[in-house]
Write an enzyme that holds these catalytic residues in place. Sequence first.
Site, PDB file in Angstrom:
ATOM      1  N   LYS A  13       0.838  -1.213   0.000  1.00  0.00           N
ATOM      2  CA  LYS A  13       0.000   0.000   0.000  1.00  0.00           C
ATOM      3  C   LYS A  13       0.868   1.256   0.000  1.00  0.00           C
ATOM      4  O   LYS A  13       0.665   2.171  -0.792  1.00  0.00           O
ATOM      5  CB  LYS A  13      -0.933   0.012   1.238  1.00  0.00           C
ATOM      6  CG  LYS A  13      -1.831  -1.204   1.343  1.00  0.00           C
ATOM      7  CD  LYS A  13      -2.760  -1.143   2.552  1.00  0.00           C
ATOM      8  CE  LYS A  13      -2.070  -1.175   3.890  1.00  0.00           C
ATOM      9  NZ  LYS A  13      -1.357  -2.434   4.191  1.00  0.00           N
ATOM     10  N   ARG A  88      -9.912   0.590   8.705  1.00  0.00           N
ATOM     11  CA  ARG A  88      -9.403  -0.739   9.036  1.00  0.00           C
ATOM     12  C   ARG A  88     -10.406  -1.560   9.817  1.00  0.00           C
ATOM     13  O   ARG A  88     -10.131  -2.702  10.146  1.00  0.00           O
ATOM     14  CB  ARG A  88      -8.178  -0.544   9.904  1.00  0.00           C
ATOM     15  CG  ARG A  88      -6.902  -1.066   9.300  1.00  0.00           C
ATOM     16  CD  ARG A  88      -5.802  -0.614  10.227  1.00  0.00           C
ATOM     17  NE  ARG A  88      -4.629  -1.368  10.096  1.00  0.00           N
ATOM     18  CZ  ARG A  88      -3.542  -0.948   9.445  1.00  0.00           C
ATOM     19  NH1 ARG A  88      -3.542   0.211   8.822  1.00  0.00           N
ATOM     20  NH2 ARG A  88      -2.473  -1.684   9.423  1.00  0.00           N
ATOM     21  N   ARG A 127      11.820  -5.542   5.018  1.00  0.00           N
ATOM     22  CA  ARG A 127      11.593  -4.100   4.808  1.00  0.00           C
ATOM     23  C   ARG A 127      12.556  -3.263   5.661  1.00  0.00           C
ATOM     24  O   ARG A 127      12.794  -3.540   6.820  1.00  0.00           O
ATOM     25  CB  ARG A 127      10.166  -3.731   5.195  1.00  0.00           C
ATOM     26  CG  ARG A 127       9.959  -2.210   5.228  1.00  0.00           C
ATOM     27  CD  ARG A 127       8.536  -1.802   5.327  1.00  0.00           C
ATOM     28  NE  ARG A 127       7.797  -2.504   6.338  1.00  0.00           N
ATOM     29  CZ  ARG A 127       6.469  -2.520   6.410  1.00  0.00           C
ATOM     30  NH1 ARG A 127       5.756  -1.867   5.517  1.00  0.00           N
ATOM     31  NH2 ARG A 127       5.850  -3.169   7.360  1.00  0.00           N
ATOM     32  N   ARG A 160      11.250  -1.643  11.249  1.00  0.00           N
ATOM     33  CA  ARG A 160      10.168  -1.208  12.130  1.00  0.00           C
ATOM     34  C   ARG A 160      10.008  -2.158  13.307  1.00  0.00           C
ATOM     35  O   ARG A 160      10.130  -3.371  13.145  1.00  0.00           O
ATOM     36  CB  ARG A 160       8.856  -1.150  11.334  1.00  0.00           C
ATOM     37  CG  ARG A 160       8.551   0.221  10.798  1.00  0.00           C
ATOM     38  CD  ARG A 160       7.423   0.254   9.815  1.00  0.00           C
ATOM     39  NE  ARG A 160       6.204  -0.446  10.195  1.00  0.00           N
ATOM     40  CZ  ARG A 160       5.105  -0.480   9.450  1.00  0.00           C
ATOM     41  NH1 ARG A 160       5.084   0.165   8.290  1.00  0.00           N
ATOM     42  NH2 ARG A 160       4.038  -1.135   9.835  1.00  0.00           N
ATOM     43  N   ARG A 171      -0.452  -9.103  13.400  1.00  0.00           N
ATOM     44  CA  ARG A 171      -1.043  -8.083  12.510  1.00  0.00           C
ATOM     45  C   ARG A 171      -1.848  -8.744  11.384  1.00  0.00           C
ATOM     46  O   ARG A 171      -2.908  -8.249  10.995  1.00  0.00           O
ATOM     47  CB  ARG A 171       0.059  -7.189  11.922  1.00  0.00           C
ATOM     48  CG  ARG A 171       0.603  -6.188  12.946  1.00  0.00           C
ATOM     49  CD  ARG A 171       1.942  -5.604  12.528  1.00  0.00           C
ATOM     50  NE  ARG A 171       1.916  -4.927  11.251  1.00  0.00           N
ATOM     51  CZ  ARG A 171       2.992  -4.706  10.506  1.00  0.00           C
ATOM     52  NH1 ARG A 171       4.180  -5.098  10.919  1.00  0.00           N
ATOM     53  NH2 ARG A 171       2.887  -4.075   9.359  1.00  0.00           N
TER      54      ARG A 171
HETATM   55  P1  AP5 Z   1       4.816  -1.654   1.912  1.00  0.00           P
HETATM   56  O1  AP5 Z   1       4.522  -0.816   0.720  1.00  0.00           O
HETATM   57  O2  AP5 Z   1       5.468  -1.022   3.108  1.00  0.00           O
HETATM   58  O3  AP5 Z   1       3.488  -2.429   2.366  1.00  0.00           O
HETATM   59  P2  AP5 Z   1       2.250  -1.882   3.165  1.00  0.00           P
HETATM   60  O4  AP5 Z   1       1.030  -2.546   2.592  1.00  0.00           O
HETATM   61  O5  AP5 Z   1       2.233  -0.401   3.225  1.00  0.00           O
HETATM   62  O6  AP5 Z   1       2.573  -2.557   4.583  1.00  0.00           O
HETATM   63  P3  AP5 Z   1       2.524  -2.005   6.052  1.00  0.00           P
HETATM   64  O7  AP5 Z   1       3.180  -3.093   6.886  1.00  0.00           O
HETATM   65  O8  AP5 Z   1       3.084  -0.622   6.191  1.00  0.00           O
HETATM   66  O9  AP5 Z   1       1.004  -1.997   6.311  1.00  0.00           O
HETATM   67  P4  AP5 Z   1       0.276  -2.033   7.614  1.00  0.00           P
HETATM   68  O10 AP5 Z   1      -1.087  -1.805   7.137  1.00  0.00           O
HETATM   69  O11 AP5 Z   1       0.469  -3.234   8.479  1.00  0.00           O
HETATM   70  O12 AP5 Z   1       1.012  -0.887   8.482  1.00  0.00           O
HETATM   71  P5  AP5 Z   1       0.577   0.571   8.881  1.00  0.00           P
HETATM   72  O13 AP5 Z   1       1.782   1.398   8.873  1.00  0.00           O
HETATM   73  O14 AP5 Z   1      -0.621   1.020   8.141  1.00  0.00           O
HETATM   74  O15 AP5 Z   1       5.710  -2.905   1.429  1.00  0.00           O
HETATM   75  C1  AP5 Z   1       6.247  -3.827   2.351  1.00  0.00           C
HETATM   76  C2  AP5 Z   1       7.649  -4.282   1.876  1.00  0.00           C
HETATM   77  O16 AP5 Z   1       7.506  -4.996   0.652  1.00  0.00           O
HETATM   78  C3  AP5 Z   1       8.635  -3.120   1.573  1.00  0.00           C
HETATM   79  O17 AP5 Z   1       9.926  -3.487   1.952  1.00  0.00           O
HETATM   80  C4  AP5 Z   1       8.559  -2.962   0.046  1.00  0.00           C
HETATM   81  O18 AP5 Z   1       9.783  -2.479  -0.481  1.00  0.00           O
HETATM   82  C5  AP5 Z   1       8.279  -4.397  -0.391  1.00  0.00           C
HETATM   83  N1  AP5 Z   1       7.476  -4.481  -1.615  1.00  0.00           N
HETATM   84  C6  AP5 Z   1       6.425  -3.689  -1.970  1.00  0.00           C
HETATM   85  N2  AP5 Z   1       5.924  -4.080  -3.167  1.00  0.00           N
HETATM   86  C7  AP5 Z   1       6.662  -5.160  -3.548  1.00  0.00           C
HETATM   87  C8  AP5 Z   1       6.639  -6.019  -4.695  1.00  0.00           C
HETATM   88  N3  AP5 Z   1       5.750  -5.852  -5.668  1.00  0.00           N
HETATM   89  N4  AP5 Z   1       7.547  -7.015  -4.744  1.00  0.00           N
HETATM   90  C9  AP5 Z   1       8.468  -7.204  -3.762  1.00  0.00           C
HETATM   91  N5  AP5 Z   1       8.541  -6.414  -2.655  1.00  0.00           N
HETATM   92  C10 AP5 Z   1       7.651  -5.417  -2.560  1.00  0.00           C
HETATM   93  O19 AP5 Z   1       0.089   0.327  10.402  1.00  0.00           O
HETATM   94  C11 AP5 Z   1       0.989   0.006  11.431  1.00  0.00           C
HETATM   95  C12 AP5 Z   1       0.231  -0.053  12.764  1.00  0.00           C
HETATM   96  O20 AP5 Z   1      -0.351   1.244  13.049  1.00  0.00           O
HETATM   97  C13 AP5 Z   1      -0.953  -1.022  12.816  1.00  0.00           C
HETATM   98  O21 AP5 Z   1      -0.559  -2.354  13.136  1.00  0.00           O
HETATM   99  C14 AP5 Z   1      -1.809  -0.382  13.913  1.00  0.00           C
HETATM  100  O22 AP5 Z   1      -1.315  -0.671  15.191  1.00  0.00           O
HETATM  101  C15 AP5 Z   1      -1.641   1.110  13.646  1.00  0.00           C
HETATM  102  N6  AP5 Z   1      -2.665   1.647  12.712  1.00  0.00           N
HETATM  103  C16 AP5 Z   1      -2.436   2.202  11.484  1.00  0.00           C
HETATM  104  N7  AP5 Z   1      -3.587   2.568  10.917  1.00  0.00           N
HETATM  105  C17 AP5 Z   1      -4.571   2.239  11.792  1.00  0.00           C
HETATM  106  C18 AP5 Z   1      -5.991   2.346  11.760  1.00  0.00           C
HETATM  107  N8  AP5 Z   1      -6.650   2.866  10.701  1.00  0.00           N
HETATM  108  N9  AP5 Z   1      -6.688   1.891  12.828  1.00  0.00           N
HETATM  109  C19 AP5 Z   1      -6.054   1.378  13.915  1.00  0.00           C
HETATM  110  N10 AP5 Z   1      -4.727   1.240  14.009  1.00  0.00           N
HETATM  111  C20 AP5 Z   1      -3.990   1.661  12.942  1.00  0.00           C
END
Ligand code: AP5
Length: 214
Positions: A13, A88, A127, A160, A171
Amino acid sequence: MRLILLGPPGAGKGTQAKFLVERLQIPQISTGDMLRAAVKDGTPLGRDAKQYMDRGALVPDEIIIGLVRERLQRPDCARGYILDGFPRTVTQAEALGKTLEALHASLDHVVSLEVPTEDLVLRIAGRRTCRNCGAMYHVRFSPSQTDGRCDACGGPTYQREDDREETVRRRLAVYADQTAPLISLYEAQGLLRRVPGTGEIGEIFHRITTALGA
Ligand code: AP5
């Protein structure tokens, strides 16, 4: 364009949102980035949120909803935005619907990035993120030129806290339980665009823009 990027942790994402920002010239609103910034700054919100994030749990809906509601009313959102990591839960989706209604706005698309679980674990484990500018790398799939340093700004890269294997499993379980139900919710509203999220990053971007007609 008002767009949601939906998908499990590691689906890409954040990676795809960065490209979409350039193509569509609208901001990325990442609740994960907003929370990590609050943790880094040591604000009361950050101190609260950290307790949930470190164990792979969701931050309570009322905190997140207030944060996003305020963000959507800023001037840079007038032409649209890319929501990354929000909503979410069904409660967050309902709150978003009410906020949009109050602003006389509506969603255009919900992109669901679909990636098998074994790929997600591999992606998250490798990552690395720049501590200064937030640029993202992967030790195997897209490494920085100098190990541990960001190509863009030279800052240090780090893993992270919530990317440790046990937290990642939690997660993923939270996603399946609380976020995956949004797929059928938005499908029923005719907004869902399913996009396979495996393959080259550029290829996936092409699939997304084709699905959006952008
Ligand atoms: P990346 O692009 O970072 O993936 P992502 O989908 O953004 O993954 P996240 O882990 O950031 O998502 P998340 O939803 O768990 O975390 P968030 O920060 O929102 O890609 C991942 C890796 O893969 C990278 O190294 C990239 O280079 C690689 N990659 C990408 N595309 C690729 C491809 N095609 N091929 C190979 N490699 C590839 O949330 C974190 C925490 O915050 C949550 O757990 C929660 O505690 C809190 N939080 C955030 N939002 C909320 C909410 N709305 N409500 C409640 N709690 C929340």
